[in-house]
Design a protein around this motif. Structure first.
Motif, PDB file in Angstrom:
ATOM      1  N   UNK A  50      24.789 106.116  37.457  1.00 35.45           N
ATOM      2  CA  UNK A  50      24.657 107.420  36.526  1.00 35.45           C
ATOM      3  C   UNK A  50      25.368 107.040  35.310  1.00 35.45           C
ATOM      4  N   UNK A  51      26.565 106.284  35.161  1.00 35.84           N
ATOM      5  CA  UNK A  51      27.455 106.153  34.076  1.00 35.84           C
ATOM      6  C   UNK A  51      26.654 105.174  33.125  1.00 35.84           C
ATOM      7  N   UNK A  52      25.722 104.182  33.904  1.00 36.82           N
ATOM      8  CA  UNK A  52      25.180 103.226  33.190  1.00 36.82           C
ATOM      9  C   UNK A  52      23.893 103.674  32.521  1.00 36.82           C
ATOM     10  N   UNK A  53      23.294 104.659  33.046  1.00 36.49           N
ATOM     11  CA  UNK A  53      22.275 105.337  32.554  1.00 36.49           C
ATOM     12  C   UNK A  53      22.650 106.270  31.376  1.00 36.49           C
ATOM     13  N   UNK A  54      23.768 106.818  31.642  1.00 33.73           N
ATOM     14  CA  UNK A  54      24.642 107.621  30.531  1.00 33.73           C
ATOM     15  C   UNK A  54      24.616 107.011  29.075  1.00 33.73           C
ATOM     16  N   UNK A  57      21.639 107.548  27.159  1.00 33.66           N
ATOM     17  CA  UNK A  57      21.427 108.804  26.698  1.00 33.66           C
ATOM     18  C   UNK A  57      22.333 109.063  25.477  1.00 33.66           C
ATOM     19  N   UNK A  58      23.689 108.503  25.597  1.00 32.96           N
ATOM     20  CA  UNK A  58      24.336 108.498  24.382  1.00 32.96           C
ATOM     21  C   UNK A  58      23.972 107.838  23.025  1.00 32.96           C
ATOM     22  N   UNK A  59      23.235 106.704  23.380  1.00 32.69           N
ATOM     23  CA  UNK A  59      22.689 106.058  22.295  1.00 32.69           C
ATOM     24  C   UNK A  59      21.322 106.719  21.554  1.00 32.69           C
ATOM     25  N   UNK A  60      20.770 107.491  22.564  1.00 33.57           N
ATOM     26  CA  UNK A  60      19.574 108.343  22.347  1.00 33.57           C
ATOM     27  C   UNK A  60      19.692 109.349  21.267  1.00 33.57           C
ATOM     28  N   UNK A 107      39.112 102.620  28.408  1.00 31.06           N
ATOM     29  CA  UNK A 107      38.852 103.838  29.282  1.00 31.06           C
ATOM     30  C   UNK A 107      37.271 104.155  29.541  1.00 31.06           C
ATOM     31  N   UNK A 108      36.724 104.848  30.472  1.00 26.68           N
ATOM     32  CA  UNK A 108      35.487 105.344  30.245  1.00 26.68           C
ATOM     33  C   UNK A 108      35.250 105.908  29.131  1.00 26.68           C
ATOM     34  N   UNK A 109      36.033 106.949  28.591  1.00 26.17           N
ATOM     35  CA  UNK A 109      35.708 107.868  27.669  1.00 26.17           C
ATOM     36  C   UNK A 109      35.777 106.846  26.241  1.00 26.17           C
ATOM     37  N   UNK A 110      36.718 105.855  26.136  1.00 24.39           N
ATOM     38  CA  UNK A 110      36.507 105.250  25.105  1.00 24.39           C
ATOM     39  C   UNK A 110      35.308 104.195  25.181  1.00 24.39           C
ATOM     40  N   UNK A 111      34.587 103.659  26.048  1.00 22.34           N
ATOM     41  CA  UNK A 111      33.584 103.055  25.911  1.00 22.34           C
ATOM     42  C   UNK A 111      32.186 103.828  25.595  1.00 22.34           C
ATOM     43  N   UNK A 112      32.358 105.223  25.945  1.00 13.43           N
ATOM     44  CA  UNK A 112      31.227 105.931  25.748  1.00 13.43           C
ATOM     45  C   UNK A 112      31.433 106.291  24.057  1.00 13.43           C
ATOM     46  N   UNK A 367      19.505 107.889  36.347  1.00 12.39           N
ATOM     47  CA  UNK A 367      19.389 109.016  37.154  1.00 12.39           C
ATOM     48  C   UNK A 367      18.566 108.591  38.365  1.00 12.39           C
ATOM     49  N   UNK A 368      17.561 108.207  38.429  1.00  7.83           N
ATOM     50  CA  UNK A 368      16.567 107.871  39.317  1.00  7.83           C
ATOM     51  C   UNK A 368      17.260 106.994  40.529  1.00  7.83           C
ATOM     52  N   UNK A 369      17.969 105.912  40.052  1.00  8.14           N
ATOM     53  CA  UNK A 369      18.753 104.890  40.762  1.00  8.14           C
ATOM     54  C   UNK A 369      19.865 105.721  41.634  1.00  8.14           C
ATOM     55  N   UNK A 370      20.336 106.739  40.857  1.00  2.00           N
ATOM     56  CA  UNK A 370      21.580 107.644  41.558  1.00  2.00           C
ATOM     57  C   UNK A 370      20.908 108.412  42.610  1.00  2.00           C
ATOM     58  N   UNK A 371      19.648 109.016  42.510  1.00  2.00           N
ATOM     59  CA  UNK A 371      18.947 109.620  43.284  1.00  2.00           C
ATOM     60  C   UNK A 371      18.017 109.001  44.678  1.00  2.00           C
ATOM     61  N   UNK A 372      17.553 107.868  44.159  1.00  2.00           N
ATOM     62  CA  UNK A 372      16.683 107.240  45.184  1.00  2.00           C
ATOM     63  C   UNK A 372      16.986 105.687  45.455  1.00  2.00           C
TER      64      UNK A 372
END
Length: 414
Positions: A50-54, A57-60, A107-112, A367-372
């Protein structure tokens, strides 16, 4: 124009195009290396699809929020200045990550935050650079120039991840430092580019001028179909965000293998664009575009189902080759059907669709990978790409019937 002045003008154009090509290579190499570093570090920290997919979204977000501002700026200001500013933002991001690695504060936040900065830079750089290319070459040579320009991106996309993976195996910190060097080189190259046509006079943005790009696209169905096709296909078929999972958990090849996986599509694309720069597509342009989109979907399906590293590489090579043909056709059509005074705004909207389809597609895949699961996510995307291509052929029949690129006379009559 005298013979001497014509020869001088041609020499300036050739030199400027080469410098612009080199700037594109250096900037994209650095960007790809930095993307690999961020992706691997993020997955190491979080183990989250999910974080990889995020990341997508952040770049979007900046691509959407800044689109109108970017297009207006590209049509009113020196485009080289805008590109340099974006590349400076990349360089700052590389420095921030390098310092965080050196001080063990990553950290995760710094990477974002780093991803957001890169997204802002890319939102300004890509459409502005695309709008600049036609000013560097004569119109009859634009299709060849587009293929050559696209090859710059593919060279960088091959070298960047592969080089980044190798350097990462030695030292993640070194990756950030090398990225900064590439960005600095890109800034120097674009600074030396000379444009014969000065930028349009600076005027304050108005509602009509800012939205002129949207109006122009809406009134031309072929242009609308070309631009939206990428959204439909890549939004469904993008699997780039999940490559760290394939590399570590499915194919078990580590960061070096991840670099090769990220480079594989560019290998196919580079070979294709080299061919197209010498032998451009001149007939059945519309049908060729839809055919390669279908191949893109099939290659995505093969990659999703593969458990062999070599087969996965081969599928990604085919995927990249088919996408390159589609990119060259779409980019050429957009530039040829848009007057120079609107190219910045139209290119910004086109870049919004291209960038958003890639980044939002990465979020969708995560998101789909996290679900399915990872494999079903990519498989669904490949099948969806095939269905989208078929639907667009029905929705935009004029696009399917395009035989040749529009000439200068056709542009004027339009």
């Amino acid at each position: 124009m005298t013979t001497d002045s014509f020869a001088s003008s041609r020499l300036i154009r050739q030199r400027s195009f080469v410098l612009f090509w080199l700037s594109r290579v250096a900037s994209t190499v650095g960007y790809q290396m930095l993307t690999l570093l961020i992706g691997w570090q993020l997955y190491e920290l979080t183990n989250s699809a999910f974080d990889l997919g995020l990341v997508g979204l952040i770049q979007f977000v900046p691509a959407v929020v800044l689109t109108l501002l970017i297009g207006h700026a590209a049509d009113r200001y020196d485009r080289r200045l805008i590109i340099r500013g974006a590349q400076c933002l990349y360089a700052v991001t590389a420095v921030v990550i390098a310092i965080a690695l050196l001080t063990h504060t990553l950290s995760r936040d710094l990477l974002f935050v780093a991803v957001l900065l890169m997204g802002c830079g890319r939102a300004f750089e890509l459409p502005t650079a695309h709008a600049t290319v036609p000013a560097l070459v004569p119109t009859p040579l634009l299709a060849r120039a587009v293929a050559s320009w696209t090859s710059a991106n593919q060279v960088a996309t091959i070298c960047g991840p592969a080089l980044g993976g190798l350097i990462y195996a030695i030292s993640p910190l070194a990756v950030g430092c090398v990225c900064f060097v590439f960005f600095a080189g890109a800034i120097v190259c674009v600074t030396l580019v000379r444009l014969e046509r000065p930028p349009a006079p600076r005027e304050p943005p108005t509602f009509a001028s800012v939205f002129a790009g949207f109006s122009y696209i809406r009134e031309r169905s072929r242009l609308l179909g070309v631009i939206t096709l990428d959204v439909a296909v890549v939004l469904l078929g993008g699997a780039t965000a999940l490559l760290p999972i394939f590399a570590r958990d499915i194919l078990a090849v580590g960061p070096e293998g991840l670099g090769l996986l990220r480079s594989a599509p560019a290998v196919g694309a580079l070979v294709t664009t080299i061919v197209l720069s010498n032998h451009p597509i001149e007939r059945r342009v519309g049908k060729c575009m839809f055919a390669v989109v279908a191949i893109f979907g099939l290659a995505t399906v093969v990659f999703a189902l593969s458990t062999s590293f070599l087969l996965s590489l081969a599928a990604l090579v085919v995927l990249g080759a088919s996408d390159a043909v589609s990119v060259v056709i779409r980019f050429t059509l957009v530039q040829l059907e848009t007057p120079d005074e609107k190219r910045g705004r139209v290119s910004a909207i086109n870049s919004l669709f291209v960038s958003s389809s890639n980044t939002l597609g990465e979020f969708e895949s995560g998101v789909v990978a996290a679900w399915l699961g990872t494999v079903p996510s990519v498989l669904i995307g490949g099948i969806g790409s095939l269905l989208a291509a078929a639907l667009w052929m029905l929705l935009f029949p004029d696009l399917r019937r395009i035989d040749r690129y529009p000439s200068a006379d056709e542009k004027k009559s339009a």
